[in-house]
Scaffold this motif. Structure first.
Motif, PDB file in Angstrom:
ATOM      1  N   THR A   1     -27.025  26.474  14.558  1.00  0.00           N
ATOM      2  CA  THR A   1     -27.967  27.547  14.227  1.00  0.00           C
ATOM      3  C   THR A   1     -28.174  27.704  12.730  1.00  0.00           C
ATOM      4  N   ALA A   2     -27.182  27.338  11.940  1.00  0.00           N
ATOM      5  CA  ALA A   2     -27.273  27.460  10.482  1.00  0.00           C
ATOM      6  C   ALA A   2     -26.791  26.164   9.842  1.00  0.00           C
ATOM      7  N   GLY A   3     -27.317  25.895   8.682  1.00  0.00           N
ATOM      8  CA  GLY A   3     -26.925  24.694   7.975  1.00  0.00           C
ATOM      9  C   GLY A   3     -25.592  24.855   7.272  1.00  0.00           C
ATOM     10  N   PRO A   4     -24.908  23.756   6.938  1.00  0.00           N
ATOM     11  CA  PRO A   4     -23.646  23.851   6.207  1.00  0.00           C
ATOM     12  C   PRO A   4     -23.883  24.257   4.756  1.00  0.00           C
ATOM     13  N   ARG A   5     -22.827  24.641   4.091  1.00  0.00           N
ATOM     14  CA  ARG A   5     -22.960  25.041   2.693  1.00  0.00           C
ATOM     15  C   ARG A   5     -23.338  23.858   1.815  1.00  0.00           C
TER      16      ARG A   5
ATOM     17  N   GLU B   1     -18.353  19.016   3.462  1.00  0.00           N
ATOM     18  CA  GLU B   1     -17.013  19.580   3.323  1.00  0.00           C
ATOM     19  C   GLU B   1     -16.066  19.051   4.382  1.00  0.00           C
ATOM     20  N   THR B   2     -16.597  18.718   5.553  1.00  0.00           N
ATOM     21  CA  THR B   2     -15.761  18.170   6.628  1.00  0.00           C
ATOM     22  C   THR B   2     -16.033  16.691   6.878  1.00  0.00           C
TER      23      THR B   2
ATOM     24  N   ILE C   1     -27.419  19.995  -1.724  1.00  0.00           N
ATOM     25  CA  ILE C   1     -27.902  18.855  -0.943  1.00  0.00           C
ATOM     26  C   ILE C   1     -27.547  17.580  -1.688  1.00  0.00           C
ATOM     27  N   CYS C   2     -26.731  16.742  -1.073  1.00  0.00           N
ATOM     28  CA  CYS C   2     -26.374  15.434  -1.629  1.00  0.00           C
ATOM     29  C   CYS C   2     -27.285  14.389  -0.999  1.00  0.00           C
ATOM     30  N   ARG C   3     -27.970  13.629  -1.828  1.00  0.00           N
ATOM     31  CA  ARG C   3     -28.952  12.664  -1.322  1.00  0.00           C
ATOM     32  C   ARG C   3     -28.983  11.445  -2.227  1.00  0.00           C
TER      33      ARG C   3
ATOM     34  N   GLY D   1     -25.637  15.126 -10.395  1.00  0.00           N
ATOM     35  CA  GLY D   1     -24.813  14.037  -9.897  1.00  0.00           C
ATOM     36  C   GLY D   1     -23.772  13.588 -10.898  1.00  0.00           C
ATOM     37  N   LEU D   2     -24.091  13.709 -12.196  1.00  0.00           N
ATOM     38  CA  LEU D   2     -23.146  13.321 -13.243  1.00  0.00           C
ATOM     39  C   LEU D   2     -22.271  14.481 -13.703  1.00  0.00           C
ATOM     40  N   THR D   3     -22.416  15.640 -13.076  1.00  0.00           N
ATOM     41  CA  THR D   3     -21.643  16.819 -13.474  1.00  0.00           C
ATOM     42  C   THR D   3     -20.773  17.348 -12.338  1.00  0.00           C
ATOM     43  N   LEU D   4     -21.350  17.459 -11.134  1.00  0.00           N
ATOM     44  CA  LEU D   4     -20.622  18.015  -9.997  1.00  0.00           C
ATOM     45  C   LEU D   4     -19.759  16.944  -9.335  1.00  0.00           C
ATOM     46  N   THR D   5     -18.788  17.418  -8.565  1.00  0.00           N
ATOM     47  CA  THR D   5     -17.876  16.492  -7.886  1.00  0.00           C
ATOM     48  C   THR D   5     -18.460  15.940  -6.592  1.00  0.00           C
ATOM     49  N   TRP D   6     -19.550  16.530  -6.102  1.00  0.00           N
ATOM     50  CA  TRP D   6     -20.123  16.080  -4.836  1.00  0.00           C
ATOM     51  C   TRP D   6     -20.787  14.714  -5.008  1.00  0.00           C
ATOM     52  N   SER D   7     -20.680  13.900  -3.971  1.00  0.00           N
ATOM     53  CA  SER D   7     -21.294  12.590  -3.968  1.00  0.00           C
ATOM     54  C   SER D   7     -21.657  12.232  -2.533  1.00  0.00           C
TER      55      SER D   7
END
Length: 469
Positions: free
Chosen positions: A90-94, A117-118, A146-148, A428-434
């Motif tokens: 029903t809702a999107g992930p963070r 996250e999971t 949003i990682c893309r 992308g060059l600052t945050l830890t998400w990839s």
């Protein structure tokens, strides 16, 4: 039970409703934990079939079931798989990850969405357009990041469907795009790759190393790849001069748009042929062959036997083809340094110097000492790698300005691409998400497709992707 097929004969009560208006006329008693409505097997066996179908699908699942004394067919397993209810969302992930995968390569694609996250797939839908992705985001609010990859469709869809979300460009794709620009730069300066010709009289009298022409095979005939590239380049250039658009040329020649674009943007045929050079497994043994040839050993069988002792696993025919070119020379060539291929030099430039062998480090230093442009390229690559490793996206504007100050057209094109997606690249060059988890999930999807032997329609594939392992 214990490797044997068991048939349970169960006697239950059936109740009949005497109300004429009742839509359900009979009621059958159920045994708790054993039976369920419309079931012909026990609940435990049904759950076992669900697990087998989710893991192996049709034929592989039927083979495994037969080994455990379960009589079933591939079609039954597919029906069981399709009947498993999928979790509702029903809702999107963070933090959302998005990537595409091919249903039929070059024709139809689908979109895979992950909870970053999971690292679990949460949804799959048909298509990879900006509108479809934006519609999904509107239907599932709550996405903050949003990682893309660097594709324009998902970027546009994210801006439309979740304008408040932070977009993060994948570092792997940034590094891959930089590698392509570095390779183009090396090709443009390939004249700097060979060792300089000696100028003193003593070395001038010595015969130089004569390497086989990369555009010809071992028999001296022109390679089919070289012929094909020359014909396609001539055709595309002729149609360009005639005023045809790239799409029109693609339709007339039967080539894909990207290939036509590559031929149209090439400065010369030599630039295309440089990328077509292919390495040979014989390359690292050619120095030894030339030395033995100069010593007077021209027996191909003996040379092949000696190479086998050195680890050569190729055929004698390959050695014979190389020796055939040496027999046509008026004088035996002297062993000398082999010119590194542009792709090899690009790999050296993109590799941490600490991870290069001592020999590769020496050869790279010699190359960049002869070419200031490649020295500047090496410096820019090292600075970009530092930004990626240390997550210093704040240094990106200065890095782009430094690249613009050098005469490096391929890197200028790379910088222009970064400008079109600057905010996501900085993130992308600052945050830890990839998007590494997305790439891994896509690889899993490809493995699932191969295991299904063509029975990979999207509804069936979607169940296998989304159901827990």
């Amino acid at each position: 039970m214990a490797g044997q097929r068991v048939l349970i004969r169960l006697q239950v009560r059936r109740f009949i409703c005497d109300v004429a208006a009742c839509t359900r006329r009979t009621f059958v008693e159920q045994a708790d934990g054993l039976t369920f409505r419309y079931g012909r097997v026990t609940r435990h066996l049904h759950e076992t079939l669900q697990v087998i179908a989710a893991a192996l699908a049709g034929r592989p699942g039927a083979r495994l079931a037969a080994r455990t004394a379960i009589a079933t067919s591939r079609s039954t397993l597919l029906r069981v798989l399709r009947a498993i209810p999928l979790p509702t969302l029903t809702a999107g992930p963070r933090v959302l990850g998005v990537d595409e995968f091919a249903i039929r390569r070059g024709a139809t694609y689908a979109t895979l969405l992950l909870d970053m996250e999971t690292h679990r797939p949460i949804d799959v839908f048909d298509g990879r357009t900006a509108d479809s992705f934006a519609a999904w985001l509107r239907a599932h609010p709550g996405v903050e990041t949003i990682c893309r990859d660097r594709g324009g469709n998902y970027a546009e869809g994210a801006r439309s469907g979740a304008p408040g979300a932070v977009q993060v460009a994948d570092r792997f794709h940034l590094w891959a795009n930089l590698g392509e620009a570095v390779e183009k730069t090396v090709i443009a300066h390939r004249s700097c790759l060979p060792e300089p010709v000696p100028t003193d009289e003593e070395t001038q009298t010595a015969p130089a190393l004569v390497m086989p022409d990369q555009g010809r095979d071992g028999d001296g005939d022109e390679r089919r790849l070289t012929v094909r590239k020359r014909e396609r380049y001539a055709a595309v250039q002729a149609l360009m001069i005639a005023g045809n658009s790239l799409n029109s040329i693609s339709r007339q020649t039967g080539l894909c748009f990207r290939t036509v674009q590559c031929y149209a943007q090439a400065d010369s045929l030599d630039e295309l042929l440089a990328t077509a050079e292919r390495s040979s497994t014989l390359d690292r043994f050619k120095q030894y062959l030339l030395t033995r040839w100069n010593d007077g050993c021209t027996d191909v069988g003996r040379l092949h036997h000696e190479l086998q002792g050195m680890g050569w696993r190729g055929s004698a025919r390959t050695v014979q083809r190389y020796a055939h070119q040496l027999r046509g020379l008026t004088s035996a060539p002297a062993p000398g340094p082999v010119t590194p291929k542009p792709r090899k030099v690009a790999k050296w430039l993109m590799t941490n110097p600490a991870n290069l062998t001592a020999g590769d480090q020496v050869r790279l230093k010699a190359v960049i000492a002869r070419c200031p442009e490649l020295e500047a390229t090496r410096r820019h690559v090292a600075e970009f790698a530092f930004m990626m490793r240390e997550l210093r996206g704040d240094q990106l504007p200065n890095w782009m300005a430094a690249v613009a100050a050098d005469e490096l057209p391929a890197l200028h094109s790379f910088v222009k691409g970064l400008n079109r997606d600057l905010d996501a690249v900085k993130n992308g060059l600052t945050l830890t998400w990839s998007s590494g988890a997305c790439e891994g999930a896509v690889n899993r999807v490809k493995a699932l497709k191969r295991s299904m032997f063509g029975r990979a329609n999207l509804d069936l594939l979607r169940h296998r992707i989304l159901l827990p392992n």
